[in-house]
Design a protein around this motif. Structure first.
Motif, mmCIF file in Angstrom:
data_model
loop_
_atom_site.group_PDB
_atom_site.id
_atom_site.type_symbol
_atom_site.label_atom_id
_atom_site.label_comp_id
_atom_site.label_asym_id
_atom_site.label_seq_id
_atom_site.Cartn_x
_atom_site.Cartn_y
_atom_site.Cartn_z
ATOM 1 N N THR A 116 -36.871 13.948 -20.759
ATOM 2 C CA THR A 116 -36.107 14.906 -19.961
ATOM 3 C C THR A 116 -36.198 14.595 -18.477
ATOM 4 O O THR A 116 -35.205 14.698 -17.746
ATOM 5 N N SER A 117 -37.371 14.206 -18.011
ATOM 6 C CA SER A 117 -37.528 13.936 -16.582
ATOM 7 C C SER A 117 -36.666 12.765 -16.135
ATOM 8 O O SER A 117 -36.222 12.717 -14.979
ATOM 9 N N GLY A 118 -36.400 11.815 -17.022
ATOM 10 C CA GLY A 118 -35.521 10.707 -16.669
ATOM 11 C C GLY A 118 -34.095 11.150 -16.409
ATOM 12 O O GLY A 118 -33.396 10.570 -15.570
ATOM 13 N N SER A 119 -33.658 12.183 -17.138
ATOM 14 C CA SER A 119 -32.278 12.664 -16.974
ATOM 15 C C SER A 119 -32.036 13.287 -15.617
ATOM 16 O O SER A 119 -30.921 13.230 -15.086
ATOM 17 N N ILE A 120 -33.054 13.914 -15.046
ATOM 18 C CA ILE A 120 -32.858 14.668 -13.803
ATOM 19 C C ILE A 120 -33.537 13.977 -12.627
ATOM 20 O O ILE A 120 -33.845 14.602 -11.610
ATOM 21 N N ALA A 121 -33.752 12.671 -12.761
ATOM 22 C CA ALA A 121 -34.444 11.917 -11.717
ATOM 23 C C ALA A 121 -33.631 11.847 -10.432
ATOM 24 O O ALA A 121 -32.414 11.995 -10.429
ATOM 25 N N GLU A 122 -34.323 11.649 -9.329
ATOM 26 C CA GLU A 122 -33.775 11.354 -8.001
ATOM 27 C C GLU A 122 -33.189 12.560 -7.269
ATOM 28 O O GLU A 122 -32.649 12.402 -6.175
ATOM 29 N N ARG A 123 -33.294 13.763 -7.824
ATOM 30 C CA ARG A 123 -32.723 14.917 -7.128
ATOM 31 C C ARG A 123 -33.419 16.228 -7.464
ATOM 32 O O ARG A 123 -32.906 17.303 -7.149
ATOM 33 N N THR A 124 -34.595 16.163 -8.080
ATOM 34 C CA THR A 124 -35.259 17.363 -8.579
ATOM 35 C C THR A 124 -36.541 17.645 -7.809
ATOM 36 O O THR A 124 -37.332 16.735 -7.537
ATOM 37 N N GLN A 125 -36.751 18.914 -7.474
ATOM 38 C CA GLN A 125 -37.982 19.314 -6.810
ATOM 39 C C GLN A 125 -39.181 19.101 -7.730
ATOM 40 O O GLN A 125 -39.100 19.334 -8.942
ATOM 41 N N PHE A 126 -40.280 18.692 -7.152
ATOM 42 C CA PHE A 126 -41.456 18.379 -7.947
ATOM 43 C C PHE A 126 -41.984 19.607 -8.686
ATOM 44 O O PHE A 126 -42.448 19.509 -9.822
ATOM 45 N N SER A 127 -41.908 20.783 -8.061
ATOM 46 C CA SER A 127 -42.407 22.001 -8.718
ATOM 47 C C SER A 127 -41.643 22.300 -9.998
ATOM 48 O O SER A 127 -42.203 22.859 -10.952
ATOM 49 N N ALA A 128 -40.357 21.918 -10.033
ATOM 50 C CA ALA A 128 -39.572 22.148 -11.253
ATOM 51 C C ALA A 128 -40.105 21.330 -12.415
ATOM 52 O O ALA A 128 -40.082 21.779 -13.562
ATOM 53 N N TYR A 129 -40.590 20.110 -12.120
ATOM 54 C CA TYR A 129 -41.176 19.291 -13.181
ATOM 55 C C TYR A 129 -42.371 19.993 -13.815
ATOM 56 O O TYR A 129 -42.556 19.966 -15.031
ATOM 57 N N LEU A 130 -43.194 20.610 -12.998
ATOM 58 C CA LEU A 130 -44.380 21.291 -13.511
ATOM 59 C C LEU A 130 -43.994 22.414 -14.472
ATOM 60 O O LEU A 130 -44.607 22.591 -15.522
ATOM 61 N N VAL A 131 -42.956 23.155 -14.101
ATOM 62 C CA VAL A 131 -42.538 24.306 -14.911
ATOM 63 C C VAL A 131 -41.943 23.861 -16.241
ATOM 64 O O VAL A 131 -42.384 24.290 -17.312
ATOM 65 N N PHE A 132 -40.928 22.996 -16.189
ATOM 66 C CA PHE A 132 -40.249 22.656 -17.443
ATOM 67 C C PHE A 132 -41.130 21.801 -18.347
ATOM 68 O O PHE A 132 -41.053 21.902 -19.579
ATOM 69 N N SER A 133 -41.988 20.964 -17.769
ATOM 70 C CA SER A 133 -42.863 20.128 -18.583
ATOM 71 C C SER A 133 -43.835 20.985 -19.387
ATOM 72 O O SER A 133 -44.061 20.741 -20.582
ATOM 73 N N PHE A 134 -44.414 21.997 -18.752
ATOM 74 C CA PHE A 134 -45.349 22.883 -19.437
ATOM 75 C C PHE A 134 -44.648 23.649 -20.556
ATOM 76 O O PHE A 134 -45.145 23.740 -21.684
ATOM 77 N N PHE A 135 -43.465 24.186 -20.262
ATOM 78 C CA PHE A 135 -42.738 24.997 -21.241
ATOM 79 C C PHE A 135 -42.230 24.154 -22.402
ATOM 80 O O PHE A 135 -42.308 24.550 -23.572
ATOM 81 N N LEU A 136 -41.741 22.960 -22.098
ATOM 82 C CA LEU A 136 -41.199 22.086 -23.133
ATOM 83 C C LEU A 136 -42.296 21.594 -24.070
ATOM 84 O O LEU A 136 -42.143 21.610 -25.294
ATOM 85 N N SER A 137 -43.425 21.167 -23.507
ATOM 86 C CA SER A 137 -44.514 20.630 -24.325
ATOM 87 C C SER A 137 -45.279 21.706 -25.068
ATOM 88 O O SER A 137 -45.786 21.461 -26.174
ATOM 89 N N GLY A 138 -45.376 22.894 -24.476
ATOM 90 C CA GLY A 138 -46.196 23.938 -25.066
ATOM 91 C C GLY A 138 -45.477 24.876 -26.003
ATOM 92 O O GLY A 138 -46.125 25.557 -26.813
ATOM 93 N N PHE A 139 -44.134 24.921 -25.932
ATOM 94 C CA PHE A 139 -43.427 25.895 -26.762
ATOM 95 C C PHE A 139 -42.171 25.353 -27.425
ATOM 96 O O PHE A 139 -42.054 25.377 -28.660
ATOM 97 N N VAL A 140 -41.229 24.830 -26.652
ATOM 98 C CA VAL A 140 -39.928 24.451 -27.201
ATOM 99 C C VAL A 140 -40.068 23.338 -28.236
ATOM 100 O O VAL A 140 -39.604 23.473 -29.379
ATOM 101 N N TYR A 141 -40.677 22.231 -27.848
ATOM 102 C CA TYR A 141 -40.866 21.105 -28.771
ATOM 103 C C TYR A 141 -41.732 21.465 -29.978
ATOM 104 O O TYR A 141 -41.376 21.140 -31.123
#
Length: 465
Positions: A116-141
């Motif tokens: 997922t992080s590859g799709s939104i590369a080069e224009r995303t705030q770093f704090s957003a990575y922390l949020v979606f990575s935690f939610f995706l790995s801990g619940f959605v997936y």
């Protein structure tokens, strides 16, 4: 209960094999990092490297605390739809094998956020990575994992609850790659394209990655790791088949490695010549993505198809990727690493392919330990009926729906809270200088450009204001 010497040896070998496979899958994180770093522009190399590290470390904590429990929990609070809702090792016995299994599954979980992080590369705030990575790995997936890979999941081929078959997704074309691809689709759609990616007339402007060497290195590391990803999904290789003295899960390990290799290689060579016809030159970067597309597609059926079928899988995967790339450009959809097309599109094709070409003998080997007298739905084109293909289509639909209703709102909320996309000035200057203290390279090519200094000073003023 006393354990026999033979059983102790068997358990030890199974544990060592599973841990070795986990290490191979973890090496794929290095492959992702190199592939991503080479595929972005130099001014964002530091950022993309950091996000790959964050995917691993944040995913470790979220998967330990919540994800593994949602995926494989079998306690009093578990059910076929959400697993158990407490800490990850709550219902797991204190044995070396179960900890090894956790580590193997964790290596898969952190790969999803990397996609997922590859799709939104080069224009995303770093704090957003922390949020979606935690939610995706801990619940959605993990919820998808529970549906398909848990023994009591409603889509599981082990329980055979759905259409007498269950969905066959042996190593995760859908569970891993389609989940990551659809999450990336929503992130990319909500953010919009990078600044300058399309001109005023809507035509694409090339934004090639800065280092083809890193892309090729990352591709070969991913290829190497895929031998843990696919063959390693035979988590217990020393399993005695009934009525035989010389067969077990280990008989499918070599075949799975071969089908993986053939599918990827066929997709790579098909992409090489296909892109040559379309753009007029040989492109190493296109071949690398084509190769990975073949791997993604075969991941679902790698253990249940013949080698010749893997060649068919790879050939079609290449054209799926080429076609989706053409379509996304027409729609002004900007995915810097083609992750949505590669992992999402080829992942979906891999599930369909399994429903068409799975061989009954291999299905029984993989899911019934080769038990004699068992009959299961298998590939439609091999005479196995519609049951398996129907389950594969259902898996695609529920994954697309589940990830959309969970990750879509997450990205939408981050966007509304101004936490998702960086400013235009930061994007033009590059994430490395705006968010990470400097460029990844000591002598960055843009430093010689007069505009660099103006951008640099403007970002510094913003950071200190």
């Amino acid at each position: 209960m006393e354990v026999s010497w033979e059983q102790s040896v068997t358990d030890s070998i199974n544990t060592i094999y599973l841990l070795f496979s986990a290490y191979l899958v973890f090496v794929m994180q290095l492959g992702f990092a190199m592939l991503c770093a080479g595929s972005v522009r130099a001014k964002n190399a530091m950022n993309i490297m950091l996000t790959n590290v964050v995917d691993a470390v944040v995913g470790s904590i979220s998967y330990y605390l919540f994800g593994f429990a949602f995926a494989f929990g079998e306690g009093a609070n578990s059910n076929p739809f959400i697993g158990t809702t407490f800490f990850a090792l709550k219902d797991i016995p204190n044995t070396s094998y179960d900890y090894s299994y956790f580590l193997y599954q964790w290596a898969f979980a952190i790969a999803v956020a990397g996609i997922t992080s590859g799709s939104i590369a080069e224009r995303t705030q770093f704090s957003a990575y922390l949020v979606f990575s935690f939610f995706l790995s801990g619940f959605v997936y993990p919820i998808v994992v529970h549906w398909v890979w848990s023994s009591n999941g409603w889509l599981s081929p082990s329980s055979s609850k759905l259409l007498g078959s269950g969905a066959i997704d042996f190593a995760g074309s859908g569970v891993v790659h389609l989940v990551g691809g659809i999450a990336g689709l929503w992130g990319t759609f909500i953010q919009g394209p990078r600044v300058g990616r399309f001109d005023a007339f809507g035509k694409p402007v090339p934004m090639r990655g800065h280092n083809a060497t890193l892309v090729v290195l990352g591709t070969f590391l991913l290829w190497f790791g895929w031998f843990g990803f696919n063959p390693g999904s035979f988590d217990k290789i020393l399993v005695a088949y009934p009525n035989t003295t010389d067969q077990g899960n280990w008989t499918g390990v070599g075949r799975t490695a071969v089908t993986t290799t053939l599918a990827g290689s066929t997709a790579g060579i098909t992409t090489l010549f296909g892109r040559r016809l379309l753009v007029g030159h040989w492109d190493a970067l296109d071949v690398c993505n084509g190769l990975l597309g073949g791997f993604v597609a075969i991941t679902s059926g790698c253990s249940v198809v013949e080698p010749w079928a893997a060649i068919v899988c790879g050939f079609c995967a290449a054209w799926v990727l080429i076609g989706l790339n053409i379509l996304t450009l027409k729609l002004q959809f900007d995915d810097p690493l083609e992750a949505t097309q590669l992992h999402g599109g080829c992942g979906a094709w891999g599930l369909i392919f399994t429903g068409l070409f799975a061989k009954e003998e291999f299905v029984i080997q993989a899911y019934n330990s080769g038990e004699a007298g068992v009959s299961r739905p298998y590939g439609l084109l091999l005479g196995g009926g519609w049951g398996l293909l129907g389950c594969q289509v259902i898996e695609i639909l529920v994954i697309v729906g589940w990830v959309s209703i969970t990750m879509g709102p997450v990205f939408f909320a981050l966007d509304k809270l101004k936490m998702l996309r960086i400013s235009v000035d930061e994007e033009v200057a590059g994430l490395d200088i705006s968010s990470h203290g400097g460029y990844a390279y000591a002598a960055h090519p843009e430093e010689s450009h007069p505009r660099f200094y103006a951008d640099y000073m403007r970002i510094q003023d913003q950071n200190h204001s």
